[in-house]
Write an enzyme that holds these catalytic residues in place. Structure first.
Site, PDB file in Angstrom:
ATOM      1  N   LYS A   1      29.172 -15.879 -13.764  1.00 21.00           N
ATOM      2  CA  LYS A   1      29.089 -16.047 -12.306  1.00 21.00           C
ATOM      3  C   LYS A   1      30.289 -15.383 -11.622  1.00 21.00           C
ATOM      4  O   LYS A   1      31.434 -15.571 -12.049  1.00 21.00           O
ATOM      5  CB  LYS A   1      29.073 -17.550 -12.000  1.00 21.00           C
ATOM      6  CG  LYS A   1      28.943 -17.868 -10.547  1.00 21.00           C
ATOM      7  CD  LYS A   1      28.984 -19.371 -10.316  1.00 21.00           C
ATOM      8  CE  LYS A   1      29.071 -19.637  -8.821  1.00 21.00           C
ATOM      9  NZ  LYS A   1      29.345 -21.036  -8.546  1.00 21.00           N
TER      10      LYS A   1
ATOM     11  N   LYS B   1       3.245   6.659   3.430  1.00 19.44           N
ATOM     12  CA  LYS B   1       3.250   6.047   2.092  1.00 19.44           C
ATOM     13  C   LYS B   1       1.963   6.393   1.332  1.00 19.44           C
ATOM     14  O   LYS B   1       1.990   6.658   0.135  1.00 19.44           O
ATOM     15  CB  LYS B   1       3.418   4.527   2.202  1.00 19.44           C
ATOM     16  CG  LYS B   1       4.858   4.129   2.478  1.00 19.44           C
ATOM     17  CD  LYS B   1       5.045   2.638   2.688  1.00 19.44           C
ATOM     18  CE  LYS B   1       6.488   2.374   3.120  1.00 19.44           C
ATOM     19  NZ  LYS B   1       6.759   1.023   3.559  1.00 19.44           N
TER      20      LYS B   1
ATOM     21  N   ASP C   1      13.334  -2.373  -3.776  1.00 20.52           N
ATOM     22  CA  ASP C   1      13.517  -0.929  -3.967  1.00 20.52           C
ATOM     23  C   ASP C   1      14.778  -0.614  -4.768  1.00 20.52           C
ATOM     24  O   ASP C   1      14.855   0.408  -5.432  1.00 20.52           O
ATOM     25  CB  ASP C   1      13.606  -0.235  -2.596  1.00 20.52           C
ATOM     26  CG  ASP C   1      12.261  -0.218  -1.897  1.00 20.52           C
ATOM     27  OD1 ASP C   1      11.250  -0.008  -2.592  1.00 20.52           O
ATOM     28  OD2 ASP C   1      12.206  -0.429  -0.672  1.00 20.52           O
TER      29      ASP C   1
ATOM     30  N   PHE D   1      -0.066  -1.709  -0.232  1.00 16.63           N
ATOM     31  CA  PHE D   1       0.182  -2.446   1.012  1.00 16.63           C
ATOM     32  C   PHE D   1       1.456  -1.867   1.614  1.00 16.63           C
ATOM     33  O   PHE D   1       2.325  -1.386   0.881  1.00 16.63           O
ATOM     34  CB  PHE D   1       0.374  -3.947   0.723  1.00 16.63           C
ATOM     35  CG  PHE D   1      -0.898  -4.746   0.844  1.00 16.63           C
ATOM     36  CD1 PHE D   1      -1.961  -4.514  -0.009  1.00 16.63           C
ATOM     37  CD2 PHE D   1      -1.025  -5.744   1.797  1.00 16.63           C
ATOM     38  CE1 PHE D   1      -3.136  -5.244   0.096  1.00 16.63           C
ATOM     39  CE2 PHE D   1      -2.192  -6.495   1.917  1.00 16.63           C
ATOM     40  CZ  PHE D   1      -3.248  -6.245   1.069  1.00 16.63           C
TER      41      PHE D   1
ATOM     42  N   ASN E   1      13.004 -11.073  -1.671  1.00 15.28           N
ATOM     43  CA  ASN E   1      12.494 -11.009  -0.297  1.00 15.28           C
ATOM     44  C   ASN E   1      11.628 -12.241  -0.040  1.00 15.28           C
ATOM     45  O   ASN E   1      11.506 -13.110  -0.903  1.00 15.28           O
ATOM     46  CB  ASN E   1      11.708  -9.710  -0.093  1.00 15.28           C
ATOM     47  CG  ASN E   1      10.585  -9.601  -1.095  1.00 15.28           C
ATOM     48  OD1 ASN E   1       9.668 -10.404  -1.092  1.00 15.28           O
ATOM     49  ND2 ASN E   1      10.677  -8.627  -1.998  1.00 15.28           N
TER      50      ASN E   1
HETATM   51  O1  PMT Z   1       3.310 -12.649  -0.165  1.00 19.00           O
HETATM   52  P1  PMT Z   1       3.082 -13.035   1.291  1.00 19.00           P
HETATM   53  O2  PMT Z   1       4.102 -14.001   1.790  1.00 19.00           O
HETATM   54  O3  PMT Z   1       1.661 -13.477   1.528  1.00 19.00           O
HETATM   55  O4  PMT Z   1       3.304 -11.707   2.162  1.00 19.00           O
HETATM   56  C1  PMT Z   1       2.401 -10.644   2.058  1.00 19.00           C
HETATM   57  C2  PMT Z   1       3.126  -9.282   2.089  1.00 19.00           C
HETATM   58  C3  PMT Z   1       3.800  -9.122   3.441  1.00 19.00           C
HETATM   59  C4  PMT Z   1       4.175  -9.226   0.972  1.00 19.00           C
HETATM   60  C5  PMT Z   1       2.029  -8.194   1.853  1.00 19.00           C
HETATM   61  O5  PMT Z   1       1.049  -8.281   2.837  1.00 19.00           O
HETATM   62  C6  PMT Z   1       2.627  -6.806   1.843  1.00 19.00           C
HETATM   63  O6  PMT Z   1       2.822  -6.163   2.871  1.00 19.00           O
HETATM   64  N1  PMT Z   1       2.969  -6.280   0.639  1.00 19.00           N
HETATM   65  C7  PMT Z   1       3.684  -5.020   0.445  1.00 19.00           C
HETATM   66  C8  PMT Z   1       5.161  -5.275   0.529  1.00 19.00           C
HETATM   67  C9  PMT Z   1       6.005  -4.039   0.304  1.00 19.00           C
HETATM   68  O7  PMT Z   1       6.784  -4.022  -0.613  1.00 19.00           O
HETATM   69  O8  PMT Z   1       5.771  -3.048   1.104  1.00 19.00           O
HETATM   70  P2  PMT Z   1       6.532  -1.607   1.068  1.00 19.00           P
HETATM   71  O9  PMT Z   1       6.083  -0.952   2.300  1.00 19.00           O
HETATM   72  O10 PMT Z   1       7.992  -1.815   0.832  1.00 19.00           O
HETATM   73  O11 PMT Z   1       5.913  -0.912  -0.214  1.00 19.00           O
HETATM   74  C10 PMT Z   1       4.747  -0.124  -0.148  1.00 19.00           C
HETATM   75  C11 PMT Z   1       3.950  -0.275  -1.426  1.00 19.00           C
HETATM   76  O12 PMT Z   1       4.721   0.224  -2.527  1.00 19.00           O
HETATM   77  C12 PMT Z   1       3.565  -1.706  -1.777  1.00 19.00           C
HETATM   78  O13 PMT Z   1       2.238  -1.694  -2.254  1.00 19.00           O
HETATM   79  C13 PMT Z   1       4.540  -2.073  -2.895  1.00 19.00           C
HETATM   80  O14 PMT Z   1       3.956  -3.003  -3.828  1.00 19.00           O
HETATM   81  C14 PMT Z   1       4.812  -0.722  -3.554  1.00 19.00           C
HETATM   82  N2  PMT Z   1       6.124  -0.611  -4.187  1.00 19.00           N
HETATM   83  C15 PMT Z   1       7.262  -0.638  -3.438  1.00 19.00           C
HETATM   84  C16 PMT Z   1       8.485  -0.458  -4.052  1.00 19.00           C
HETATM   85  C17 PMT Z   1       8.553  -0.279  -5.442  1.00 19.00           C
HETATM   86  N3  PMT Z   1       9.712  -0.130  -6.065  1.00 19.00           N
HETATM   87  N4  PMT Z   1       7.435  -0.274  -6.150  1.00 19.00           N
HETATM   88  C18 PMT Z   1       6.224  -0.421  -5.560  1.00 19.00           C
HETATM   89  O15 PMT Z   1       5.188  -0.423  -6.237  1.00 19.00           O
END
Ligand code: PMT
Length: 398
Positions: free
Chosen positions: A286, A337, A276, A323, A207
């Site tokens: 490849k 979440k 995810d 986040f 991403n």
């Molecule tokens: O890195 P930058 O370019 O500065 O951008 C910042 C950001 C947009 C990445 C950051 O501010 C942000 O939003 N981070 C969370 C990104 C994310 O994966 O969000 P989510 O809503 O998909 O996941 C929710 C939370 O679950 C996050 O804390 C994530 O780390 C966690 N997660 C998600 C999926 C997974 N398999 N394991 C996780 O731990």
């Protein structure tokens, strides 16, 4: 921490004295009022006029001649909110360690009561000499901050430790020194950046995360006295100074690193953008383009939800922050979440725009807490958002 502060810059006679001109420029650019005190030897390397013009203040080189006031050195020492000696020669370090005051610089620095950063710079053998090391230890025991020199090719052609670190790095360390240490004694585990899930040896799913937001949180926490471990996916950023970095690539590797470190953490902040799903198979060779094939299907399997797992394992003493990156219904999704992953707090941001979320230097977030508290943070630098996130966490920890 630098803006509107009075900084005393000491310059001693080493070839790296030219870098202190740039340090002065950076300090001024950051909004500091800078007074410079130089040794006689430093004047062999850089003229006082350069410092005088750039600092817009009189430069002290001689206690008897320069300043028109016999106590000017005491005035600048008392005024200082912080002080730095860059470069600091072996001779200067020895005098400081003994409390000697036989020139303008050592006399002035003996009167400084604010934090002092000493940046040794000299030939490697001199730097490693037991007497120099002993003097540095003494200064550290006295509460002065010592910045280890960089390694590299020195002016004397020796290769080793002794180079004065770059001015931006010294500025960063001055900022850290002056920052209030409200996270002292706290261990923070922070994740940042994207993960990459391999499709074949040359392709992956990932991403747009640049790591900026997570690195800003890690850097801010370190400056506030926290002991920080940063688990980072692949990014183009230099690790924040003073932070323990664990580099990972996939969600699996990030999960392993985070869960290994978890028992030692007081505060866990998951800023990373984790994939995810990952491809069911990672092809060893490849995948070749097939003539006539206009579509292809990739089978994906679910990755571990690291944050959810941590939410299940965390103790009552640990504070867990996630986040949420959303493109719509920010509040609803963020609250869901927080609930589902057993978080104490969630920082929600919209992604897909230009000035917030992925890649940008700025961000605009909403902070929701388990106890119902809410904070709307307008658009600002990610470095500032980081401090607000940490302030909010500390508010909850009382
Ligand atoms: O890195 P930058 O370019 O500065 O951008 C910042 C950001 C947009 C990445 C950051 O501010 C942000 O939003 N981070 C969370 C990104 C994310 O994966 O969000 P989510 O809503 O998909 O996941 C929710 C939370 O679950 C996050 O804390 C994530 O780390 C966690 N997660 C998600 C999926 C997974 N398999 N394991 C996780 O731990």
């Amino acid at each position: 921490m630098i803006k509107d502060n009075h900084i005393l810059l000491g310059v001693t006679g080493g070839i790296a004295a030219y870098k202190s001109v740039e340090l002065l420029r950076l300090l001024k650019k950051a909004g500091a009022d800078v007074h410079v005190v130089m040794t006689e030897a430093a004047r062999h390397f850089v003229g006082r006029t350069t410092f005088e013009v750039l600092s817009e203040n009189p430069v002290i080189t001689d206690l008897w001649k320069d300043t028109g006031s016999s106590v000017a050195h005491i005035d600048v020492a008392s005024l200082a909110d912080g002080a730095v000696i860059a470069p600091a020669t072996a001779n200067c370090i020895a005098k400081l360690a003994q409390g000697l005051a036989d020139d303008a610089l050592t006399t002035t620095f003996l009167a400084v009561t604010s934090p002092i950063l000493v940046c040794p710079s000299m030939n490697t053998d001199m730097y490693q000499n037991l007497r120099v090391q002993r003097n540095l230890d003494l200064l550290e025991q006295d509460g002065l901050h010592i910045l280890d020199p960089d390694e590299g090719v020195l002016a004397c052609k020796t290769v080793g430790a002794g180079r004065l670190p770059e001015p931006w790095f010294i500025l960063d360390r001055i900022t850290a020194m002056l920052n209030p240490k409200d996270l002292k004694g706290k261990r923070l585990l922070i994740s940042a950046g994207p993960t990459r899930e391999a499709i074949d040896p040359v392709r992956y799913i990932s991403n747009h995360s640049s790591g900026r937001m997570g690195y800003a949180v890690a850097a801010a926490a370190e400056k506030r006295g926290g002991e920080v471990t940063l688990v980072s996916g692949p990014v183009d950023l230099a690790p924040p100074p003073g932070v323990g970095l664990i580099s990972v690539e996939t969600c699996d590797q990030m999960a392993r690193a985070m869960l290994d470190e978890l028992p030692r953490a007081d505060i866990i902040i998951k800023v990373a953008a984790v994939a995810d799903y990952r491809p069911v198979h990672q092809e060893e060779l490849k995948i070749k383009k097939t003539v006539g094939q206009t579509q292809m299907t990739l089978s994906m399997t679910e990755n571990t939800d690291i944050l959810k797992k941590i939410g299940e394992l965390k103790t009552d003493q640990q504070f867990l922050v996630g986040f949420a990156a959303e493109t719509h219904d920010l509040e609803v999704h963020a609250r869901m979440k927080m609930e589902k992953k057993n978080l104490d707090m969630i920082v929600a941001n919209m992604v897909g725009g230009e000035d917030s979320g992925f890649q940008s230097r700025t961000n605009k977030v909403k902070i929701f807490s388990k106890d119902g508290n809410f904070r709307d943070v307008p658009l600002m630098e990610k470095t500032k958002v980081a401090d607000i996130v940490l302030d909010t966490i500390l508010g909850h920890l009382g």
